[in-house]
Design a protein around this motif. Structure first.
Motif, short mmCIF file in Angstrom:
data_model
loop_
_atom_site.label_atom_id
_atom_site.label_comp_id
_atom_site.label_asym_id
_atom_site.label_seq_id
_atom_site.Cartn_x
_atom_site.Cartn_y
_atom_site.Cartn_z
N GLN A 72 50.54 1.80 37.34
CA GLN A 72 51.13 0.91 36.36
C GLN A 72 52.63 1.12 36.27
O GLN A 72 53.14 2.21 36.49
CB GLN A 72 50.51 1.13 34.98
CG GLN A 72 49.07 0.71 34.90
CD GLN A 72 48.52 0.85 33.51
OE1 GLN A 72 49.03 1.58 32.69
NE2 GLN A 72 47.45 0.12 33.24
N ASN B 274 42.86 -9.52 34.34
CA ASN B 274 42.27 -8.70 33.27
C ASN B 274 43.34 -7.87 32.55
O ASN B 274 43.30 -7.72 31.34
CB ASN B 274 41.17 -7.80 33.83
CG ASN B 274 39.92 -8.59 34.18
OD1 ASN B 274 39.69 -9.68 33.67
ND2 ASN B 274 39.12 -8.05 35.09
N HIS B 275 44.29 -7.36 33.31
CA HIS B 275 45.37 -6.58 32.69
C HIS B 275 46.27 -7.49 31.84
O HIS B 275 46.66 -7.11 30.73
CB HIS B 275 46.19 -5.83 33.75
CG HIS B 275 47.17 -4.89 33.14
ND1 HIS B 275 46.81 -3.69 32.61
CD2 HIS B 275 48.50 -5.02 32.94
CE1 HIS B 275 47.87 -3.09 32.11
NE2 HIS B 275 48.92 -3.88 32.30
N LYS C 69 45.38 -10.14 30.33
CA LYS C 69 44.62 -10.46 29.12
C LYS C 69 44.83 -9.38 28.06
O LYS C 69 45.05 -9.69 26.89
CB LYS C 69 43.14 -10.56 29.46
CG LYS C 69 42.27 -11.05 28.32
CD LYS C 69 40.80 -11.14 28.72
CE LYS C 69 40.64 -12.18 29.81
NZ LYS C 69 39.25 -12.37 30.23
N LYS C 70 44.83 -8.13 28.45
CA LYS C 70 45.05 -7.03 27.50
C LYS C 70 46.47 -7.08 26.93
O LYS C 70 46.67 -6.84 25.74
CB LYS C 70 44.81 -5.68 28.18
CG LYS C 70 43.37 -5.44 28.54
CD LYS C 70 43.21 -4.14 29.31
CE LYS C 70 41.79 -4.01 29.82
NZ LYS C 70 41.65 -2.87 30.73
N GLN C 71 47.45 -7.37 27.78
CA GLN C 71 48.84 -7.43 27.32
C GLN C 71 49.04 -8.58 26.33
O GLN C 71 49.74 -8.44 25.32
CB GLN C 71 49.80 -7.56 28.51
CG GLN C 71 49.74 -6.41 29.48
CD GLN C 71 49.91 -5.06 28.81
OE1 GLN C 71 50.92 -4.79 28.18
NE2 GLN C 71 48.89 -4.22 28.91
N GLN D 215 46.74 -9.84 24.41
CA GLN D 215 46.08 -9.42 23.17
C GLN D 215 46.96 -8.47 22.37
O GLN D 215 47.04 -8.58 21.15
CB GLN D 215 44.72 -8.79 23.47
CG GLN D 215 43.68 -9.80 23.91
CD GLN D 215 42.41 -9.15 24.43
OE1 GLN D 215 42.35 -7.95 24.71
NE2 GLN D 215 41.36 -9.96 24.58
N LEU D 216 47.64 -7.55 23.06
CA LEU D 216 48.55 -6.63 22.37
C LEU D 216 49.67 -7.39 21.63
O LEU D 216 50.11 -6.97 20.57
CB LEU D 216 49.19 -5.64 23.34
CG LEU D 216 48.33 -4.49 23.81
CD1 LEU D 216 49.05 -3.70 24.90
CD2 LEU D 216 47.98 -3.58 22.64
#
Length: 189
Positions: A7, A87-88, A90-92, A94-95
């Motif tokens: 990352q 998918n990554h 999507k997490k960002q 959401q954050l």
């Protein structure tokens, strides 16, 4: 399938999420747009970004779309063929508690070759180098009527704008080079 190795970080430069740092995946072929290039691009786009509908055909790190959303774009549709990258992202998203983004794990060419669901004011087009995808994407954007009347298209390419065969009505509004990358903002009318 691209292999995710580690990352990195992305800093949002301006707007609502200014100075927020997000992680990005270091996936094969991923070239996040550097801060200074994004700053230049969004200075060019400043009068046009508020309320814009954005399409990011090769989202990768999401740097361009997240910057646009932070600066007032109304919605962004982000595509990438790498499911791990989506998918990554999507997490960002959401954050950031962002409700204005749609993520699609899909090929840009297949997406553009389907019936238009909505038109876009701004398109980010940064395909993998050496794959000859830029010009076919531009052709599909025009032929299938994905663009609003006053749309802008931003491209990153290993070729200079003068070496590209772009749609007839498009003009290079602004262009620069950073390292081996030519970046250009195209006026589509």
């Amino acid at each position: 399938m691209n292999v995710v190795t580690k990352q990195g970080q992305l800093r949002i430069i301006g707007g609502e999420w200014r100075s927020r740092k997000l992680t990005i995946l270091d996936a094969e072929g991923l070239r996040p747009t550097p801060d200074r290039v994004r700053e230049t691009l969004f200075n060019w786009l400043a009068p046009y970004i508020e309320g814009a509908s954005v399409l990011d055909l090769f989202a990768g790190s999401g740097a361009l779309s997240l910057e646009a959303l932070s600066r007032g774009a109304s919605h962004a549709t982000l595509l990438d063929v790498n499911v791990s990258v989506i998918n990554h992202l999507k997490k960002q998203i959401q954050l950031l508690n962002c409700q204005k983004a749609t993520l699609l794990n899909q090929s840009a060419l297949l997406f553009l070759d389907q019936p238009v669901a909505r038109t876009f004011d701004l398109v980010f087009l940064d395909p993998p180098f050496g794959k000859a995808m830029l010009e076919p994407c531009c052709k599909l954007l025009v032929n299938n009527k994905w663009l609003t009347d006053d749309a802008w298209v931003y491209t990153e390419s290993e070729l200079s704008p003068s070496q590209l065969v772009m749609p007839r009505d498009w003009t290079a509004y602004r262009e620069k080079k950073a390292g081996q990358v030519y970046y250009t903002l195209w006026r589509t009318r």
